[in-house]
Design an enzyme around this catalytic site. Structure first.
Site, PDB file in Angstrom:
ATOM      1  N   ASP A 183      85.629  56.328  78.689  1.00  0.00           N
ATOM      2  CA  ASP A 183      86.131  57.577  79.264  1.00  0.00           C
ATOM      3  C   ASP A 183      85.026  58.212  80.104  1.00  0.00           C
ATOM      4  O   ASP A 183      83.943  58.521  79.598  1.00  0.00           O
ATOM      5  CB  ASP A 183      86.551  58.515  78.122  1.00  0.00           C
ATOM      6  CG  ASP A 183      87.236  59.777  78.641  1.00  0.00           C
ATOM      7  OD1 ASP A 183      87.637  59.802  79.819  1.00  0.00           O
ATOM      8  OD2 ASP A 183      87.357  60.729  77.849  1.00  0.00           O
TER       9      ASP A 183
ATOM     10  N   GLU B  91      89.922  56.337  82.478  1.00  0.00           N
ATOM     11  CA  GLU B  91      89.951  56.082  81.042  1.00  0.00           C
ATOM     12  C   GLU B  91      90.691  54.783  80.757  1.00  0.00           C
ATOM     13  O   GLU B  91      91.737  54.531  81.349  1.00  0.00           O
ATOM     14  CB  GLU B  91      90.695  57.262  80.403  1.00  0.00           C
ATOM     15  CG  GLU B  91      90.617  57.347  78.920  1.00  0.00           C
ATOM     16  CD  GLU B  91      91.521  58.476  78.390  1.00  0.00           C
ATOM     17  OE1 GLU B  91      91.723  59.492  79.096  1.00  0.00           O
ATOM     18  OE2 GLU B  91      92.037  58.303  77.290  1.00  0.00           O
TER      19      GLU B  91
HETATM   20 MG    MG Z   1      87.437  61.586  81.240  1.00  0.00          MG
END
Ligand code: MG
Length: 391
Positions: free
Chosen positions: A17, A112
């Site tokens: 992420d 992500e």
């Molecule tokens: Mg992010």
């Protein structure tokens, strides 16, 4: 990382992420913004924050917060405009890097993804070292930071990537599972929103450890089928697979804009680029789609979707684009509002037919065009060339 002799614990899943993605790109591309609180999002009276840099988060600014509130919390924050090309380029570069690690990459959003390393373990070695190298490669090639969670399932990997942001690397193993998981609030469980959190708390269950102390039967008696779900998660169990495009039920591309777009032609251009990417992904997996859908979200987070069924299955960008544009134009003709997010999805997927029953000169021409553009995109990066939106 040590594994117990437990089927579940044999898997290795990364959740990658990017940190404050839009704001970080703004700071990377404009050195005067580095070290300063930066917000991205709608700056109008009803604007909402899309990302807050970590400097702005120190003042309590968060994504999805009204921009007016964020500016009150942090008057010195700069509201930055981020180029969508820069976002798209960073995103596709990120996915090129992830694709090098494993054939099992499941995109969750532009910044992500889940990566299943189970099958690549022998080839790549220690998953924690792989994650460390991955962070370094992202830093070197994108000049951005990512947080990574390493665990033996998706729930724990996603939880882990969030525990030490920004620039974090958190590993959850069967050995440290209880220490990490049990002290966290129940709201950290996948699928537990405010209403469920309230229900759990009304039974005195405040932490994940509180839930884990009850049997699945007790929890099911209290909460029904979601009781079973939280019982399993609280024990660190989750057997959802990482589903890459080629096994997915649909292939889609969506984009949240750093600023709402109030020009329909600009939205059309983005939609076309998304159709090109979805077409490319279909062709890469030798799949055809019979259904095309679009998703539109407005500044106030209201979301609509529109679906169409095609006369014949296709992997041609032009045919996807024609269907998507028709859906979009029907909506704009009825009621256009500034757009926060646009997305296109190809669904009703099937393996590509090997032979065409009736040769079709028009489709052959389009197929050659797609092949040429795919080759250019693979060699020079997406965005090197685009077809025109036409009229
Ligand atoms: Mg992010």
């Amino acid at each position: 990382m040590g594994y117990h002799r437990n089927v579940d614990a044999d898997r290795v899943i990364l959740h990658v992420d990017m940190d404050a993605f839009f704001a970080a790109i703004a700071q990377r591309d404009d050195p005067t913004l580095r070290g300063r609180p930066v917000l991205t999002g709608g700056d109008g009276p009803r604007g909402v924050v899309s990302t807050a840099s970590y400097e702005a988060r120190a003042f309590g600014c968060r994504s999805a917060m009204p921009m007016a509130v964020a500016r009150r919390l942090c008057p010195q924050a700069v509201v930055a405009r981020v180029s969508r090309d820069a976002i798209r380029q960073a995103s596709s570069h990120l996915f090129t890097i992830l694709d090098d690690l494993s054939p099992l990459v499941q995109p969750v959003s532009v910044d992500e993804a889940f990566v299943d390393l189970t099958g690549s373990k022998r080839l790549l070695g220690d998953p924690v070292a792989v994650a460390r190298d991955l962070k370094q490669r992202i830093r070197d090639e994108l000049q951005l930071t990512a947080s990574i969670g390493v665990a033996f399932n998706k729930f724990l990997a996603k939880l882990a990537s969030d525990l030490d942001k920004p620039d974090g690397l958190t590993v959850i193993t069967p050995t440290n599972l209880h220490d990490v998981l049990h002290r966290l609030p129940v709201s950290r469980l996948w699928g537990v929103g405010p209403a469920m959190q309230h229900k759990l708390e009304s039974h005195g269950l405040r932490t994940i450890g509180d839930i884990a102390r009850h049997t699945e039967a007790e929890l099911t008696a209290w909460f029904g089928s979601i009781g079973e779900h939280v019982a399993r998660l609280s024990r660190g169990l989750d057997d959802r697979p990482v589903v890459p495009d080629r096994e997915a039920k649909s292939i889609g591309q969506e984009e949240t804009f750093p600023q709402d777009i109030d020009n329909p032609d600009e939205v059309r251009r983005v939609l076309l680029a998304q159709c090109e990417q979805v077409g490319h992904r279909l062709r890469k997996q030798t799949m055809h789609a019979r259904g095309v859908g679009i998703k539109i979200r407005f500044g106030d987070f209201q979301t609509i979707t529109r679906q169409a069924t095609l006369d014949q299955p296709t992997d041609l960008t032009d045919e996807l684009w024609l269907a998507a544009r028709r859906l979009f134009d029907q909506w704009t003709a009825a009621s256009f509002q500034p757009v926060r997010l646009i997305g296109v999805t190809a669904h009703k997927l099937s393996a590509s037919a090997q032979l065409t029953l009736f040769p079709d000169a028009q489709r052959d021409r389009l197929r050659r065009l797609d092949r040429t553009l795919d080759t250019i995109a693979t060699r020079f990066g997406r965005g090197a060339v685009h077809r025109g939106p036409g009229k």
